[in-house]
Every structure is written in C-alpha cells, then in structure tokens.
Motif scaffolding. Structure first.
Motif, PDB file in Angstrom:
ATOM      1  N   ASP A 282       0.842  -1.214   0.000  1.00  0.00           N
ATOM      2  CA  ASP A 282       0.000   0.000   0.000  1.00  0.00           C
ATOM      3  C   ASP A 282       0.872   1.257   0.000  1.00  0.00           C
ATOM      4  O   ASP A 282       0.566   2.230  -0.695  1.00  0.00           O
ATOM      5  CB  ASP A 282      -0.941  -0.002   1.209  1.00  0.00           C
ATOM      6  N   GLN A 283       1.927   1.227   0.769  1.00  0.00           N
ATOM      7  CA  GLN A 283       2.839   2.378   0.795  1.00  0.00           C
ATOM      8  C   GLN A 283       3.477   2.576  -0.581  1.00  0.00           C
ATOM      9  O   GLN A 283       3.593   3.698  -1.080  1.00  0.00           O
ATOM     10  CB  GLN A 283       3.924   2.174   1.855  1.00  0.00           C
ATOM     11  N   ASP A 286       1.091   4.081  -3.045  1.00  0.00           N
ATOM     12  CA  ASP A 286       0.869   5.511  -2.784  1.00  0.00           C
ATOM     13  C   ASP A 286       2.106   6.347  -3.095  1.00  0.00           C
ATOM     14  O   ASP A 286       2.117   7.558  -2.863  1.00  0.00           O
ATOM     15  CB  ASP A 286       0.505   5.723  -1.309  1.00  0.00           C
TER      16      ASP A 286
END
Lengths: 307, 341
Positions: A282-283, A286
């Motif tokens: 997820d990091q 993003d």
C-alpha cells in the motif's frame, strides 16, 4: 477473477483457516493446493470440499483463488488432471499454477482461456525463460525473490505475460525446482489422494511428491571431508529472503504479482506475514517510501522445512 | 570399434583437463562446465580455448558438443551467446541446453545448431520433451529422477534421441551459492582451486561430492551389468559423467564401458572381473543405479556382489540415516536381482 493489474498480493492458503487469515490480512488473492497435486506437500493442501469453502471466502472478499497443481504427475495421471480441470474451471478458480512446461502447454491447448502460471519450479531466471514459457501458454511466470528488481526490469518490456516474484521465500542451497537430494536418499511412493485410478505420489521427490516432504537433507549436519580428512561439521546454507522494503522497486520494475511463500505456516503467522506485505504494498502504491513495516519472526523450524 | 552403433560421451570443463585426457574410448565430448562461471578456465568463458578444444576433439575423432550453464541469469546470456557463436563457427555438432532461455536463444539465433537438452532442464514428461522437440531439440537427457521405464516411454512417444548417464556421479542440484568460499581463509586456498579438491559431505555411509555450486551423488551411478537391457531397450547415447574426475577415471571407466557395449552389440556380453577391478579402482564411496529402477537414487540393484565397494563406515545414527533402509523392489525390476544398499 484472474490476477490483473500490477501489485497484486498473492498469499498462501495452506488450509481453510490460513486462507481466511490471508484474505483478512489483505491478500488480493490466495493460492492453495489440491490434495495430491500440490508441491506444497501433504500439510498444505485442501480437499475438494475445502477448496469450495475457500472459493466462497474469496468471493466474499472480492479476491481470487489460484490453484497450485504443481507436482509433476505421470502420463495417465496427466490425462486425469486434464479432465478434472473441466470441473475445477467451472468452480470459478482464477488460475492454475503448474510446474512442468509440457503439462502447461497441454493444458493451454485444452483450455486456452484458463490463466496458467508457470510455477517457480519451472526454473525461470532470465528473459528467454519467461518468453518461452509465455509462448507455450503461460499467462504468468514466477521468478524467485533472489532476482533483483533491475533484472526484472530487463525482462518486463519484452514479454506480455505477468511477472510474479516470490519476494518472501526460503532460499535454499539448491535452487527451487533444481534439487534431487531428498529423493536420492529416499522415495516413498504413496497413493494419490482424490484420484480413482492407480495414481502415485512420489514422496521424497520435491518435483513429484511435494516440497513439504523433502526430508530436510540439506539441514542435516554433514561432515565435510577434504582429502578424506574431516574438516568441518555443517549444514548446507539456506536463508530467508523477505524483501518487504523493496516492494516499491519491484513494482517499478514491472512486477505484477507479489507472492509470499508459506503454505505450511501457522495461521497466526500467515496473518502477520500478509499484513506486513499489505502495508508495504500500500505504501508503494501511494508512492511512499516503505517504512514502519513490522519485522516478521519465523519459527526456527520454518526455514526449509516448513515452506 | 562400433563407432556408429552407439555413442559414449563425457564432459570436460577446461583445456587443462582436455589435454590431460585420453579421448580414445569416447565418441563425443561435451566441452564446458555448467555449474559455475568461475570454474578455472571454463571453456564457456575462455573462448580461444574453446576454439582450440573443439579442433582437438575433432582431431581425436570425436564429435564435439558445447555444454552451457545450468541456471543462467540475464547477465550470463551475452557470454553464452558468444560461446555458442564460437562453437557454431567451429561447426560444433550440438549445444547442450539446461535452460529454456538458452533453448530459445539457440532456436532463434542459431537455428542450424542441433540442440541437446541437459539433465538440469527438468524434463519429466513426454509432453515436456515434445515441447522442447518443437523448439528444435534433437536429444534429451531426462531428469535424473525418472525410471528407465519412464525414459523408454518418453523415447517412444516423442521420437527424440535420449541420452542417459551410465556411469559417474549424478548431479543432485544446482546452487547460486558456493559455500566452499567460506573456507578460503582457513584452508589457504582460493577460488577456482577450492572446488577442484577432493571434497565430500558425509553422514555415516552417505556421501555427496561437493563441486561448489552444487553437489553430486557420492556414489557413482553404475549401469555396467545392465547394459544389455539398455541396448535392448533401444538406448544408444551414453554418458560417463567425469566432470569432477581425474583423467585416469575418465579413461579407464570409459574403456570398460566401450568394451562392454561393443560386446553387447556383438551378442557376446559377459561381465568380466577385470572390468569390476577397474571400476573399483576409481570408486571412492560405492555404486548406485540412480533412479533407473524406480527406487531411491542411492541404491544399487543388480547381481554384482561387490557393488557396495569403496570406503565403508558405520551406519548413520541420525534420523536421516534411519530413513535409508532398503525399500521394496520396483515393479520395473526383475525380482531375481539383488538390492545392495
């Protein structure tokens, strides 16, 4: 649902409970073995009934299920498998993971629309490997997490097949799919579960019986003899590869699927493992630097033995 | 000599070994070490040597094949391409590929060069062999785990030539990592000398020979007494695996097999004590049949009483040792034969 788009998190499902844990921890897809046909060995496989349960769980989460049929069966067993796939396809399986280029090519001819993954056991390491596997029908090819992102970036522009990298895995002394030490010492033919004819699983052979029963040959203490003289007592080297911090680099290199080894891990450890990589992914998606991902402690016996 | 009726071949890694070797018992030589790029003066890296080596083999009356790396990464490929290019210029008789990427390179860039598929390529199924046949392969060494029964079936169903290991230490895997490098300081010896030493991993009576980036069976596969069966089954391409052996082994073992194979083909095969004595001279740990009879690779199945010869030691006391007990004979094996573990 097949694996589409980049940065899919594919997590292990060695049991119904482990599959549930993977899905709850954020896996986009789980891979499971079908009893008798899976390289994960007897401890990490599901019965047909359990597979149906996992398919229902995944459907509820909007996730996909990949079916590992990645031992290498013999002639008449392959015929049986090809027929069996007709039923399995109808159940809504997202794709099949296979370990032999010949079987992969044959299944592709019979089921041209069925997504087929060339397992890590197919031994792909370079661009030509991936290209050939794609040419014979693989829609996805698994590469080991020992390959760096830069190596994958060299492959990506030249193939259409999805690239899956097992970035959490045990890097044993011998490469995955290229080890015959266990069967050299022992093989133990046993009946193939869920097969009506004379199916035979060759326990002891990593390729033909499943890695869960590899007898730990490389983790035995071996005396090292130099010119007949005992000079050391040692195990063959093995290490845990777990490249959560490099998820961004892999995604940027063009990796489509991030795969985690661990079908025989305890349920609670599956959850924390998947959660860790979910956070990292997820990091990365993003555009953030991967940070703050909690460390993952493996049981001591997990390395090699409990993949 | 029946030079046309069968082929006996072996592997030689570098010029030093080639020049020290008597090639007379052989019909063909594979040049190059598939395990490691750093192997001393590997023919795959020393291309001037490769050129001279090919010519030397030819002058000795042998066919010449180039072996290639067993597990090449992307960054190996330019050098493999160069080596195949030199081999093709010299008219090499075939290139042995252990890897799909190399097969594809040969197919697309060197279509005139015949392809042999090596034992690391994991050919387990008839369909797998057929796929490689579609890519231009003319010969295949099936994975070592296959039984003779399965190999015979593969040969019949695909029409491909099949090569089998008849004598020597069987590869048991390939590694990215050479653990011998850990001993450079203690032993006062560096790469590339380390892996050329006499190095065995042992546990009780079990042994594996270390070649750095991989291990070989400690016991030598020996199919000497089974040659009539192999010939009757149609096998004609036989390898004596001497990649980690000295020139005397390479010469003596092959001479025994050459003589034996000629007798088989002349219908006059009879096992001679002198052959066993010669084999014994070069056997460090013992003999086995690999997986040919559908059993664990370390068993010897046959009538030769002294098949267990070589160094002996007490049975292992570990769990691994207890698992090694002799298992029931395969259905593929004549019940009259003896199992000698």
């Amino acid at each position: 649902m097949s694996l589409t788009g980049r940065g899919i998190l594919l997590a292990p499902g060695g049991s119904v409970e482990a599959s549930k844990a993977s899905l709850e921890a954020g896996a986009d897809a789980v891979y499971v073995g079908l009893k008798g046909w899976s390289r994960g060995g007897g401890r990490g496989e599901l019965t047909s009934g359990e597979l149906i349960q996992v398919l229902a769980l995944a459907r509820n989460k909007g996730a996909s299920v990949q079916l590992a049929l990645n031992t290498i069966p013999k002639g008449h067993e392959i015929d049986f498998l090809v027929e069996r796939l007709r039923e399995l396809e109808a159940w809504g399986i997202g794709g099949i993971i296979l370990n032999d280029p010949g079987i992969l090519a044959r299944i592709h001819q019979c089921y041209p629309d069925f997504p087929l993954t060339a397992s890590i056991g197919c031994g792909a390491l370079n661009l030509g490997d991936v290209a050939l596997l794609e040419e014979i029908g693989a829609s996805c090819v698994v590469l080991p997490g020992t390959l760096d992102p830069a190596e994958i970036a060299e492959i990506r522009p030249h193939v259409k097949a999805q690239i899956e990298v097992m970035i959490h895995m045990v890097d044993e002394f011998h490469q995955l799919g290229k080890c015959w030490m266990p069967s050299f010492y022992r093989t133990n033919p046993s009946p193939m579960p869920e097969m009506p004819a004379d199916g035979e699983r060759l326990t002891g052979s990593i390729k033909r019986g499943g890695a869960g029963v590899c007898f730990k040959v490389c983790q035995q203490p071996w005396g090292l003899y130099f010119n007949g003289q005992h000079v050391d007592e040692r195990m063959l080297p093995a290490r845990q590869v777990s490249r959560a911090a490099e998820v961004s680099a892999y995604i940027e290199a063009g990796v489509d699927v991030i795969k985690l080894q661990g079908r025989s891990l305890p349920v609670e450890q599956v959850f924390s493992l998947v959660q860790r990589f979910r956070m990292a992914l997820d990091q990365a998606r993003d555009g953030r630097q991967v940070a703050g991902v909690p460390p993952f402690e493996l049981p001591r016996s997990w390395v090699v033995v409990g993949r | 000599m029946n030079r046309e009726l069968f082929e006996l071949n072996t592997t030689i890694s570098n010029m030093k070994d080639l020049m020290a070797s008597d090639l007379d018992p052989y019909d063909a030589i594979y040049l190059g070490n598939p395990f490691c790029r750093d192997y001393e003066a590997n023919f795959l890296e020393e291309l001037d040597d490769l050129r001279v080596g090919i010519r030397h083999c030819r002058e000795a009356g042998c066919k010449v094949y180039l072996s290639t790396y067993a597990a090449p990464r992307n960054y190996f490929m330019p050098q493999i391409r160069r080596a195949i290019g030199v081999a093709a210029e010299e008219g090499v008789d075939a290139v042995e590929a252990h890897n799909l990427g190399v097969v594809r390179m040969l197919r697309t860039e060197f279509p005139a060069v015949p392809i042999h598929i090596g034992g690391f390529a994991n050919v387990y199924t008839d369909t797998g062999a057929a796929v490689l046949g579609d890519y231009g392969s003319v010969r295949v060494t099936p994975n070592y785990e296959l039984s003779l029964e399965e190999i015979e079936g593969m040969a019949k169903s695909t029409g491909l030539h099949v090569e089998i290991l008849v004598h020597g230490k069987m590869p048991l895997g390939i590694s990215d990592y050479c653990f011998l490098l850990e001993y450079e300081k203690d032993w006062g010896m560096k790469c590339p000398d380390l892996c050329q030493q006499d190095l065995f991993l042992r546990q009780g009576e079990w042994a594996m020979k270390s070649v750095g980036k991989g291990v070989l069976s400690g016991r030598d596969v020996c199919m000497l007494e089974h040659l009539p069966h192999l010939v009757a089954a149609g096998f004609r391409f036989f390898r004596v695996e001497s990649i980690s052996e000295d020139p005397a082994y390479r010469r003596d073992v092959a001479a025994v097999y050459r003589e034996a194979l000629e007798e088989v083909l002349n219908g006059a095969f009879q096992l001679r004590e002198g052959w066993w004595e010669k084999i014994q001279t070069h056997t460090k740990v013992g003999l086995c049949n690999g997986f040919y009879f559908g059993q664990s690779g370390q068993l010897y199945i046959g009538n030769q009483q002294s098949a267990g010869f070589g160094e002996t030691s007490a049975r292992p006391s570990t769990e691994l040792g207890r698992m090694s007990s002799v298992e029931p004979l395969s259905r593929a094996v004549n019940n009259q034969l003896r199992v000698i573990s």
